[in-house]
Design a protein around this motif. Structure first.
Motif, PDB file in Angstrom:
ATOM      1  N   LEU A 134       0.830  -1.211   0.000  1.00 34.70           N
ATOM      2  CA  LEU A 134       0.000   0.000   0.000  1.00 34.70           C
ATOM      3  C   LEU A 134       0.862   1.258   0.000  1.00 34.70           C
ATOM      4  N   TYR A 142      -0.532   4.394  -1.573  1.00 36.06           N
ATOM      5  CA  TYR A 142      -1.865   4.812  -1.140  1.00 36.06           C
ATOM      6  C   TYR A 142      -1.768   5.675   0.112  1.00 36.06           C
ATOM      7  N   ASP A 143      -2.906   6.020   0.645  1.00 34.94           N
ATOM      8  CA  ASP A 143      -2.997   6.907   1.795  1.00 34.94           C
ATOM      9  C   ASP A 143      -2.105   6.414   2.936  1.00 34.94           C
ATOM     10  N   LYS A 199      -3.406   4.306   6.075  1.00 32.97           N
ATOM     11  CA  LYS A 199      -4.021   3.010   5.789  1.00 32.97           C
ATOM     12  C   LYS A 199      -4.171   2.214   7.077  1.00 32.97           C
ATOM     13  N   ALA A 216      -6.222  -3.403   6.371  1.00 36.60           N
ATOM     14  CA  ALA A 216      -6.019  -3.298   4.922  1.00 36.60           C
ATOM     15  C   ALA A 216      -4.598  -3.701   4.545  1.00 36.60           C
TER      16      ALA A 216
END
Length: 667
Positions: free
Chosen positions: A304, A307-308, A311, A315
């Motif tokens: 991830l 991504y943000d 997280k 996740a």
């Protein structure tokens, strides 16, 4: 399980798993009904609830099936404007129950467990009881590992006569979460300890975890009267004697679910089947489910990353699992053997006193190659097909320290782990059981045994092939290709630049990288190369130490962020028969990364070491040209993450080397 087209009158005839019962506990049973949406979200249809005491009635008779109990299925109405919410009955559900009581009077001292004790017959399963006097009380809860079953720390007080065990030799697994496994373990124990080779199972089951029986002990921190007593499966503690256990959980079989098998619904089995076809299960017949003690190179491959930053842990865990499941066997082994960072980094150690990390990984993997070959051969000796759905293989070793030279080779090999486990959805089939099965069920057993056996054959082949290319070159390495990629978890990693160098002593040098068109770019990489010999008597002549220092001016391959580069080295032997591959850690968001990594490129003392490992696994397995038997893989880099699973599967299935490997194992 789902009953398709049953409309309003489904008849399941389904038996749920057993649960512990305490009278007057206030426990309740809820039956929830859902409309299976196949691949879409299931819709709730209502539920029925009843107290366990009410369901069983007054003075229930053990072993006697109750009469039908019809319960109303209630549906919660949504609150509407101007009206109220409430419940309405949408139908009924009919259930039965049976109370099963363990009878402690049916014990015998004629059979004892590995940790002492007797055998108690519970229902239709003889449960080996461990003498509580052998363990300290109470037992401490350790938490959950992998699945849902809690584990407990066991301290062995006095080992059984004739055994040498440390106090941490065993670990306890909560039996209430392992009810589906107890019968399998007991049958396995009986077969392993017998002289009966009727089905050829004994050699195969000897690879199972050591099982001592069931221990009853109070849990630490739980007051009396609060259900303090725990029933525990007593199993071998894999972490015993390890400073840092590196352990792979490899799920076997092209298919890892079966409709209606041990409570698996059609929808769950269907979704599992779809996932199987997108992972390495479909390509090589196995996939990586868990990886304890990961090297830093793998830890930095954050799925991830792009991504943000906020997280969730849930996740990240799910994405990390997907990353593991999509790795092919070659990539899994590469990370498994990576010891160039952490406590096993050996830049400043005296090799006259300790093993180098390259020597340790070679010795460990030589043992794994032998044992996986034996395991695959044992599968081919089984004459009655088994249905072991979702079962796993454990590969492990101590990656936390470099052993001293005073520790002999046999002692290091003895700490290596190659085991089969996870029997929650497995049965032990026998000739007698097979003869009573309808033809359709016999065909089903053969199908799933082919999946399991095929995955095991492939795993052993991948192990042998990897050893050949990493550790079996006794000549020279011709050249090394240094390639930098931008890490992308869910797609093919982007190429950023490459350079090829000769294998010769080189002080730190900065060279240009070529782009995808083969032309020099502004990007550069700094590297070094030095030979380090191993002491006399080592299994390795020495290693070329490849220093990957840094890179500069890398092109940005991401549109909305900065690339996350890592360097992959690929070395080719002078005769072209061996190809070594290793990677550095990922540096996030940096076009001028600094790795300061040292990777070892080994040269073997004995070019026939692999042949000996295979012959120890099965006679005839190491004959002939091993390079033809174990060719380089067709999946390069991160091919499984580039949506080419079907293409890779078709190419690998056609490998003449693997077909010959299967023939040798079955002969």
């Amino acid at each position: 399980h789902t009953l398709w087209n049953a409309h309003k009158t489904p008849q399941w005839d389904f038996t749920c798993r057993a649960h512990a019962y305490a009278p007057s506990s206030g426990d309740k049973i809820e039956i929830a009904l859902w409309e299976d949406g196949n691949v879409s979200k299931a819709e709730w249809m209502g539920s029925a609830t009843i107290g366990v005491d009410e369901l069983l009635g007054l003075d229930p008779a053990p072993g006697v099936e109750s009469d039908d109990v019809v319960l109303p299925v209630m549906w919660q109405k949504k609150k509407k404007k101007g009206g109220g919410a409430g419940e309405e009955q949408t139908g009924t559900v009919t259930i039965q129950t049976t109370l099963v009581v363990a009878d402690p009077t049916k014990s015998t001292s004629s059979s004892t467990s590995a940790a002492g004790g007797g055998v108690v017959k519970t229902d239709d399963v003889q449960v080996t009881r461990v003498d509580p006097a052998h363990f300290a009380r109470p037992v401490k809860r350790l938490g959950v590992s992998g699945g849902t079953a809690p584990f407990f720390q066991l301290k062995l007080l006095n080992p059984p006569e004739g055994r040498t065990c440390t106090e941490d030799h065993f670990i306890g697994k909560d039996l209430s979460r392992a009810v589906d496994e107890i019968a399998f373990y007991e049958e396995m124990l009986s077969i392993v300890n017998s002289d009966n080779e009727e089905c050829g199972l004994r050699d195969l089951l000897s690879f199972g975890f050591e099982y001592a029986g069931v221990l009853t002990a109070p849990e630490e921190g739980v007051e009396e009267g609060e259900d303090a007593e725990r029933e525990l499966l007593v199993l071998r503690n894999l972490r015993d004697g390890c400073s840092t256990l590196r352990l792979l959980d490899i799920k076997m079989g092209e298919k890892t679910a079966s409709v209606g098998w041990h409570g698996k619904s059609w929808s769950h089995a269907h979704r599992q089947g779809l996932m199987d076809k997108t992972t390495n299960s479909y390509v090589e017949g196995f996939r990586l489910e868990g990886f304890d003690g990961r090297p830093e190179t793998l830890v930095t491959m954050d799925p991830l990353m792009d991504y943000d930053s906020a997280k969730s842990a849930k996740a990240l865990k799910k994405a990390s699992r997907m990353l593991l499941q999509h790795m092919d066997g070659r990539e899994v082994v590469m990370h498994f053997l990576d010891l160039h960072q952490g406590p096993t980094a050996d830049n400043d150690v005296n090799l006259e006193e300790v093993y180098s990390n390259a020597e340790l990984s070679e010795l460990v993997f030589h043992e794994i190659v032998t044992r996986t070959a034996k395991l695959a051969a044992a599968c081919n000796k089984v004459t009655v097909p088994q249905k072991w759905v979702g079962s796993s293989v454990a590969l492990g070793y101590d990656s936390g320290t470099l052993p001293p030279r005073s520790k002999d080779e046999a002692a290091i090999r003895s700490t290596v782990l190659v085991n089969i486990f996870d029997w929650g959805r497995s049965e032990l089939n026998t000739i007698e059981k097979m003869q009573t099965m309808p033809a359709k069920e016999q065909q089903d057993r053969q199908e799933f045994w082919n999946y399991y056996k095929g995955g095991m054959e492939r795993l052993a082949w991948v192990a042998a092939r990897t050893y050949l290319h990493r550790f079996a070159n006794a000549d020279e390495w011709k050249e090394i290709t240094l390639t930098i990629y931008d890490f992308d978890a869910m797609s093919k990693d982007d190429f950023m630049g490459t350079a090829t160098v000769a294998v010769e002593d080189t002080d730190v040098s900065e060279i240009k990288l070529s782009n995808t068109k083969g032309k020099e770019s502004d990007a550069t990489i700094a590297y070094s190369l030095h030979w380090r010999p191993c002491p006399t008597g080592s299994r390795l002549k020495g290693t070329w130490r490849v220093g990957i220092k840094s890179a500069k001016n890398l092109p940005n391959m991401d549109q909305d962020s900065v690339s996350d580069p890592y360097c992959c080295i690929k070395a080719t032997s002078t005769d072209g028969k061996h190809c070594f591959e290793q990677v550095t850690r990922v540096i996030p968001n940096d076009l001028n990364p600094v790795w300061d990594a040292t990777l070892d490129l080994p040269i073997a003392s004995d070019g026939d070491a692999l042949k000996k490992a295979l012959e120890d696994g099965k006679s005839g397995l190491g004959e002939g040209d091993l390079c033809a038997l174990l060719p380089r893989g067709v999946s390069e880099g991160t091919a499984l993450r580039s949506a080419t699973v079907s293409k890779i599967r078709s190419k690998e299935a056609e490998s003449p080397g693997f077909l010959e490997w299967k023939n040798r194992l079955s002969s």
